[in-house]
Design an enzyme around this catalytic site. Structure first.
Site, PDB file in Angstrom:
ATOM      1  N   LYS A   1      38.942  44.210  45.649  1.00  0.00           N
ATOM      2  CA  LYS A   1      40.019  43.683  44.798  1.00  0.00           C
ATOM      3  C   LYS A   1      41.362  43.612  45.528  1.00  0.00           C
ATOM      4  CE  LYS A   1      37.379  42.959  41.303  1.00  0.00           C
ATOM      5  NZ  LYS A   1      37.504  43.536  39.976  1.00  0.00           N
ATOM      6  N   ASN A   2      41.330  43.481  46.829  1.00  0.00           N
ATOM      7  CA  ASN A   2      42.560  43.400  47.606  1.00  0.00           C
ATOM      8  C   ASN A   2      42.917  41.917  47.821  1.00  0.00           C
ATOM      9  OD1 ASN A   2      44.062  43.002  50.175  1.00  0.00           O
ATOM     10  ND2 ASN A   2      44.064  45.223  50.231  1.00  0.00           N
TER      11      ASN A   2
END
Length: 327
Positions: A111-112
């Protein structure tokens, strides 16, 4: 003792400490010694605008500790491009090497979003999409089929490399695997109807003119109805169906379809298989100026099939000139 302070390679650099507001900062962040040291050397490197192999290695080290540091990613990209210019190396080979490193990092930090912006920055320098790119994205979706950052990147990729004509089969495979994949439904709409939109215009799909291909709409309405029959309580295809019919200016052609799932209105909605069908039917009745029938569908939603949103359904009844109902 430190990784950089004890290194001969970095002996010419004096690290610049973070300024937290004086010797007694109010709320200093408790960085680890390793991170603080690396950032001190990074500040010194950026102050000199040094684009070197050691600067590249420094960014990799910092990213391993804090992969969300946007400034580090930007400096890393600029360093890669500058080193290629200085060394007269093959930019495509340099980028492919960077992508290989980036793949492993992306699979670790799902989720970066900074990772995906960096990937996009690299892709803008390539004349064509690498042959491994779509297979890598499939790996990402296998881990999380609704990863917003990956989907946003894929939309950019489709537009940048003009993949409009080859994207649909993959979307269909995702919806076959999971008809409730709302991200895939959204991407399907983008691929079929977003091609003629200029993102720089700041206008959405409803503002650039309704380009209507009747054959396409017929096919999509049929496809969407098939998917709704598999999971009538799945909201995504109902919303997709509304979008299709809005292009024609009316929901009414699918009124009888909605009635298949809503049960008997006069018998308390017994047999209803989809609250979304009731919602759709209510809009059809409102379009036909049949306020009482629309109100009955909304009443069933407020009382029985979606009471958690009773206030919203009563608001809709109010728009029709009808009174509120109690749960």
């Amino acid at each position: 003792m430190g990784r950089y302070s004890d290194s001969e390679e970095w002996a010419d650099i004096t690290p610049i400490p973070q300024n937290d507001g004086g010797p007694n900062p109010l709320a200093a962040i408790a960085y680890t010694q390793e991170y603080s040291e690396a950032m001190g050397y990074f500040r010194a490197v950026t102050a000199k605008n040094e684009k070197s192999e050691r600067a590249l290695e420094l960014t990799e080290h910092i990213i391993s500790m804090n992969p969300a540091h946007y400034t580090i990613w930007l400096y890393r990209a600029n360093t890669i491009f500058e080193l290629q210019r200085k060394n007269k190396s093959n930019l495509q080979d340099d980028i492919l090497e960077e992508l290989q490193w980036l793949d492993n990092l992306s699979l670790k930090h799902l989720k970066n979003y900074q990772i995906w912006h960096h990937r996009q920055t690299l892709m803008t320098r390539l004349p064509s999409m690498p042959s491994t790119e779509l297979s890598f994205l499939a790996q990402m979706f296998a881990k999380d089929a609704k990863n917003y950052h990956v989907w946003s990147y894929r939309q950019w990729l489709v537009r940048h490399f003009s993949l409009w004509d080859t994207e649909l089969p993959y979307i269909e495979s995702l919806l076959t695997a999971d008809v409730r994949n709302n991200s895939a439904w959204n991407h399907r709409w983008f691929v079929l109807f977003g091609q003629h939109i200029d993102p720089s215009s700041g206008k959405g799909m409803d503002e650039v003119g309704n380009i209507v291909d009747e054959d396409l709409l017929d096919r999509e309405v049929d496809y969407t109805q098939q998917k709704i029959r598999l999971a009538p309580q799945n909201q995504s295809p109902w919303n997709y169906l509304r979008g299709l019919l809005r292009k024609r200016g009316s929901l009414l052609e699918c009124k009888s379809f909605a009635e298949e799932f809503m049960g008997d209105l006069e018998d308390g909605g017994d047999g209803c298989r989809s609250s979304h069908a009731l919602d759709f039917f209510a809009d059809c009745m409102a379009e036909e100026k049949e306020a009482e029938k629309a109100g009955k569908a909304l009443e069933l939603l407020a009382k029985r099939y979606d009471p958690i949103r009773r206030n919203y359904w009563n608001y809709r009844r109010g728009l029709l000139g009808l009174g509120a109902v109690e749960a």
